[in-house]
Design an enzyme around this catalytic site. Structure first.
Site, PDB file in Angstrom:
ATOM      1  N   PHE A   1       0.853  -1.054   0.144  1.00 36.91           N
ATOM      2  CA  PHE A   1       0.136  -0.146  -0.002  1.00 36.91           C
ATOM      3  C   PHE A   1       1.192   1.083  -0.043  1.00 36.91           C
ATOM      4  CE2 PHE A   1       0.343  -0.975   4.527  1.00 36.91           C
ATOM      5  CZ  PHE A   1       0.721   0.107   5.059  1.00 36.91           C
TER       6      PHE A   1
ATOM      7  N   GLY B   1      -2.669  -7.389   4.480  1.00 36.50           N
ATOM      8  CA  GLY B   1      -1.911  -5.883   5.018  1.00 36.50           C
ATOM      9  C   GLY B   1      -0.496  -5.941   4.043  1.00 36.50           C
ATOM     10  N   ASP B   2       0.092  -5.146   4.708  1.00 33.84           N
ATOM     11  CA  ASP B   2       1.461  -4.654   3.849  1.00 33.84           C
ATOM     12  C   ASP B   2       1.456  -4.904   2.250  1.00 33.84           C
ATOM     13  OD1 ASP B   2       2.138  -4.385   6.364  1.00 33.84           O
ATOM     14  OD2 ASP B   2       3.417  -6.141   6.506  1.00 33.84           O
ATOM     15  N   ASN B   3       1.943  -5.956   1.803  1.00 36.31           N
ATOM     16  CA  ASN B   3       1.765  -5.875   0.385  1.00 36.31           C
ATOM     17  C   ASN B   3       0.527  -6.555  -0.304  1.00 36.31           C
ATOM     18  OD1 ASN B   3       4.536  -5.618   1.102  1.00 36.31           O
ATOM     19  ND2 ASN B   3       5.179  -5.831  -1.070  1.00 36.31           N
ATOM     20  N   TRP B   4      -0.483  -6.100   0.191  1.00 36.90           N
ATOM     21  CA  TRP B   4      -1.859  -6.627  -0.192  1.00 36.90           C
ATOM     22  C   TRP B   4      -2.535  -5.957  -1.198  1.00 36.90           C
ATOM     23  CZ3 TRP B   4      -7.178  -5.096   1.025  1.00 36.90           C
ATOM     24  CH2 TRP B   4      -7.228  -3.732   1.251  1.00 36.90           C
TER      25      TRP B   4
END
Lengths: 719, 719
Positions: free
Chosen positions: B218, B312-315
């Site tokens: 994100f 999350g993170d690299n979602w």
């Protein structure tokens, strides 16, 4: 020291002796004889100037009854109706007070009325609707289900709004309803003039004809419960008619639509950004009113009487800062003084011989009763107006109501005696000279400009509304400050900012006439103002200045102000709002700030910004540097002593003239001073009702420390 | 009653004995082995399922260093610059963190970068500017003084945002910066797959590959002070590249502009009304990510391992309610549970075998320290999530952090033991059946619809912002209510409202994606919704629902809601807001209302309105009748027990089904119930930490009065 003059009092009956006494004590030299009744000979011998009120549009009700098709008319809009089918019946009078209005079906309704689809904004072809004259229904066919429809239509005003208000408020029962007629009709106009001439002939003792006022009442619409529905002190909707629209077309070269007056139902409230059409209409009506009012004034003058205008009620078309006003040739204007702003609205009026302010409280039983505080109200009203009077005095003051009532309150009589004395002392001391002001002008910028001088952000003058008090404070502060103030509009900016303007203030809610709306996405406005500040101008924004959401910002002059308002689109940006503790503009403000309603989401957009106050995480007060210029942002500015000082300091700071502020200056925020250098005198006033100690500065030097009593005015020699 | 299962714990080193104890007490059956370290044989004998995290985009930094032109890229926009002359030099990297980004000058900057005049919004012809490769300056010529200019440009991400965040937060000093590479490049993608295959081969003991996550992070942009500048948990800006734009053009038939991503500097924040271009881009990237992520999942599956995704993170590109998500073929999703909303965001995810929630607090020293309250945090987190779990349970729960730290707090170990037990009891009792819900669905309407289910009005999940909490309360309340909830967008309305929807909620600020902006001046939307309510639908508006200032109103469904918001244009209208004392929807709310930030200027627009709460003169809560349908307006709805009840009662009231509300019902607002009719059991929960007495209703009849202890869950037989 003069002990007489400059004061007008109301008459009352059966109290001749007491009146003589109060005339002497207050130094009254004029008397307002409301009903045209004769004064007793004792009073006549006192050589008082005598005013008599005159209501041009409704003092001959026989004429009104015989000419019902020449009554005043309004454009009104029906309530909103949602179609449930492809046809709809609209009860056009629903929600209106039937004693006030009657639809005008005499003139061609197909060309004058409009049915509008309020879902799309489109006007419905007039062959799609018919009118049921019995029921007052408009039946619209061939429409779209679940769209919204309204009918705009002309009504006759069958009850004069001021009389209606007084009638209903005071329960006048079966007292006949008065109807106002429209001088737009030549016959009626001729009759109005003749009637005035006769009245003047019959009342030779009168010195001043006090017109209330000329032709058209501000917009006042009652609902079906006989209560206020819509009140716009600035509204022109009650001046319409087929004849008026025809003449407008002749003069301006195009025809107005009903919608130009109806304005989506907002009736061109002053908060709306005025359209070209509406401004044309205001111009057109003002010219008409001025031209015809002049004929009334001439009649008075020919009879060697003065013509005075009351600023209110039927004042539409006589806006005193409009371009036709002076041509009316009035001798004087009188109006009600609610505070410093309304005082300046009257005292700044150009082109009259004198101005007069009616002070509060009115001698009515709501205040003059057990438990009422007439002394306190008088003192407060005087004190708030006095600071403005020192900048630009009224020529006369006066009171209204039932004098007999006031005389029952001896402390009130004492208080007014002091006020009248203080007022005359100001005049005697300043000798018509002007108080010292800063060497630059301050301009208040909005869509109305000069036309609505001292009337910005107002719903009705001096009334408190939650939505406006945080803006009205700006002009209330300015009204008593040592500054020359102008009101300018965006056209003035386009023509080039006059060189004597040093500071521009823009204060208002986004997308209102006061902030400016789409003017802020006009490249010319933006670039002219940026350059002007960059080269040394000062800019102050209050609330939502320069606001129009476009291209990544709400405040289009975000660079000048250094701040912007985030309408949540920028929530993903981290806001680093850190306080600067000390700053020139907040130096003397010891107490907590009061920004009134304020604005949320204000954040720092330029590194050069210094933040002086934060409210719930958002900026409430900040400064910025921009080239050689500077800017201040405030989220609101209600009228308080601290805010007067905050604004004064902000103005000197943005103009980069901090060192010149103390030319004539008092340190205590509850005190102010006005220096009359031509006569070598300075007034220092205590605006509070406590004792105040204040340091007095002249030419930057501390010269004295004064202690002033509650509300005191002290004169210093400064030669 | 089961005493084992459904619980995942983190590993820790050197505490084997204590771990065995806690595994037994908590009934853990899985262990999350962050670093791929081997478990001791003792622990291996416990038959624990083993998860290992896998970071596809940055676990081979050698690859990153050797392929710097295949690093991930972002479109970013320079700070805003005001031209003082007809030429300007723009330091494009000013305000950015130079350790994070490096301009991509390898690809054709003239076609990929844009200079925009932000005063007009126009793109500047690319032959008017040049780039100084040494200084990172764009020099623009032949421009307009005092216009604003920005440069939109591509940068390489030379520091992975998650690692950067951890690195800077934990002062990792000279630990090397990890760089993320972009699987959009076929070479890199092949390498990523091979690397995963090797890793799997080398780690045969792992049962579950927990991907963190797949391709794109994100948006997280730091400023030149190495602090957060822009954080958008939903942002797609970090997934750009020339290759991506080329492929987009091939697939969608048109080329994206930089501005389609930059979006005036708002980077298409979820609060913006999404453009067609942006929605196309989300679709395009989601399809790409899904297609390629599937290859990763297949590699895991081929090795007989489960594939789990961390939400999350690299979602970015894996939005679980998007149309490509299920095609990835994941076995499971795990995410952090901050409250009921985030719990439902995970547990409602379609197309996976199981979901797992990571509960708070993490076993980190910020909470697990003297003076910390890990027990309180655990209890509060569990209690807020539990009411949502009863509607749609997660399949598993777990904790993260350093287990050794948690074990030092015996009361915390006890508390988690109880939570795990209660969680398993829920599963055992409900036997995969669904709790009773109302016989109609509730739809939340906004521009994002299903794609952003349980993500409405959020900046980052479960974080508090002043601007959102009054709206987020709506979905937080809904997350634990006996209702089937859907998230729909305006396209869904255009296609026709599905017949199973009984109530529509529109909650958000004017002109945001959540309220709907220009959709509200779409005739189709307006007429479809009006008809739908008129024929019996229920509508609930919160804040600025249906808002777009046009044709005399801000709320375009003012007729349905019965109220509107006045942006001061209507100040001249007198507002008669009078309270109705008693109403079905406020029957059980004894305490004062809490509408959070609320909205000003809300007034009654229809006589049929009943006003239930007034704040500073403006309506805060009201009801309206509209044909056979009904509506409720609320100025805000923060999450509180009272507001849960207020919303529940409003929903039944607008649906005209007040008499059906007590099918399964508890009277005390601090308690709620969930009836599992298929298994004849009902859970009654106390959401407070005090004792609560509550009347229990079944099929409208009072059947029992229960007293529940702090946070207690009581099971009743309802057969």
């Amino acid at each position: 020291m003069a002990t007489k003059g400059c004061v007008t009092i109301p008459t009352d009956v059966g109290i001749d002796k007491e009146m003589q006494e109060v005339i002497k004590r207050w130094g009254a030299d004029a008397i307002r004889d409301c009903d045209g009744t004769k004064l007793s000979s004792d009073l006549q011998n006192l050589n008082l100037k005598m005013y008599s009120t005159y209501l041009p549009t409704r003092n001959d009700q026989e004429w009104a009854k015989s000419n019902m098709d020449q009554l005043q008319q309004l454009y009104v809009v029906s309530e909103s109706n949602i179609a449930l089918d492809t046809t709809i019946s609209i009860d056009i009078m629903k929600g209106f007070y039937k004693e006030q209005f009657k639809p005008n079906t005499k003139d061609d309704i197909k060309s004058l009325w409009e049915v509008v689809d309020r879902t799309t904004g489109e006007k419905i072809d007039s062959n799609k609707w018919i009118y049921d004259y019995e029921k007052n229904y408009v039946i619209v066919n061939d429409i779209i289900p679940f769209h919204e429809y309204t009918v705009s239509f002309l009504v006759y005003q069958i009850w004069d709004p001021t009389q209606m208000y007084n009638h209903l408020t005071n329960n006048w029962g079966d007292k006949p309803h008065e109807m106002p007629y429209d001088g737009r009709h030549p016959e009626t106009f001729e009759h109005m003039k003749n009637y005035l001439q006769n009245w003047i002939n019959e009342n030779p003792e009168i010195d001043v004809v006090r017109f209330t006022t000329f032709f058209y009442h501000f917009t006042l619409i009652y609902n079906d419960q006989a209560k206020e529905k819509f009140v716009d002190w600035f509204g022109y909707s009650s001046s319409l008619s087929k004849e008026c629209l025809d003449e407008f077309e002749k003069e301006k070269g195009y025809r107005l639509r009903a919608e130009d007056i109806i304005d989506e139902g907002y009736y061109n409230s002053p908060f709306r950004i005025p359209t070209k059409e509406y401004l044309d209409f205001v111009d057109f009506q003002s010219k008409f009113v001025a031209t015809n009012a002049k004929e009334f004034v001439d009649i008075a003058h020919n009879a060697k009487k003065e013509a005075m205008m009351f600023l209110g009620d039927n004042w539409i078309g006589t806006e005193p800062y409009g371009k036709y006003f002076e041509s009316i040739g009035l001798d004087a204007v009188v109006g009600s003084v609610g505070n410093g702003t309304t005082m300046r609205m009257i005292s700044d009026i150009p082109g009259v011989k004198y101005t007069e302010g009616r002070f509060l409280p009115y001698f009515f039983p709501d205040v003059f009763r057990e438990g009422g505080d007439p002394v306190g109200e008088a003192r407060e009203n005087w004190t708030q107006a006095r600071r403005a009077i020192l900048r630009k005095p009224l020529d006369r003051i006066g009171y209204g109501g039932y004098l007999g009532l006031a005389l029952q309150f001896p402390e009130f009589v004492d208080e007014v005696e002091k006020i009248c004395e203080e007022f005359r002392t100001i005049h005697n001391n300043i000798q018509k000279t002007k108080a010292h002001t800063a060497p630059f002008k301050v301009a208040v910028l909005n869509c109305w400009g000069k036309l609505r001088s001292w009337q910005t952000n107002q719903v009705a003058h001096a009334l408190w509304y939650k939505e406006i008090y945080s803006y009205v404070g700006v002009i209330e502060c300015l009204s008593g400050m040592p500054l020359d103030v102008e009101f300018i509009n965006f056209e003035d900016i386009r023509k080039g900012i006059p060189s004597d303007i040093g500071v521009i203030i823009n204060a208002g809610d986004a997308m209102t006439s006061w902030s400016g709306g789409e003017n802020w996405i006009d490249e010319d406005i933006i670039t002219v103002l940026r350059r002007w500040v960059y080269e040394g101008g000062g800019f102050i924004g209050v609330g939502e200045p320069t606001a129009y959401q476009k291209q990544g910002k709400l405040f289009q002059l975000f660079d000048v102000l250094g701040v912007d308002r985030d309408l949540t689109y920028g929530l993903s940006y981290r806001k680093y709002n850190e306080l600067t503790k000390e700053h020139f503009i907040t130096e003397e403000i010891k107490e907590g700030f009061d920004f009134g309603e304020g604005k949320e989401g204000i954040f720092k957009k330029r590194d050069s910004v210094e933040i002086l106050s934060i409210h719930k995480g958002d900026i409430a007060l900040s400064t910025n540097n921009y080239g050689k210029g500077r800017a201040v942002y405030m989220s609101g500015l209600p009228y308080t002593p601290e805010n007067c000082r905050l604004l004064l300091r902000s103005i000197y700071w943005v103009k980069n003239m901090e060192n010149d502020m103390k030319e004539y200056y008092v340190s205590n925020v509850n005190t102010e001073c006005a220096a009359f250098t031509e006569v070598g005198k300075m007034a220092v006033i205590n605006n509070s009702f406590d004792n105040q100690t204040t340091d007095v500065y002249i030419k930057g030097e501390l010269v004295e420390t004064l202690t002033l009593k509650s509300g005191e005015l002290v004169w210093m020699n400064i030669k």
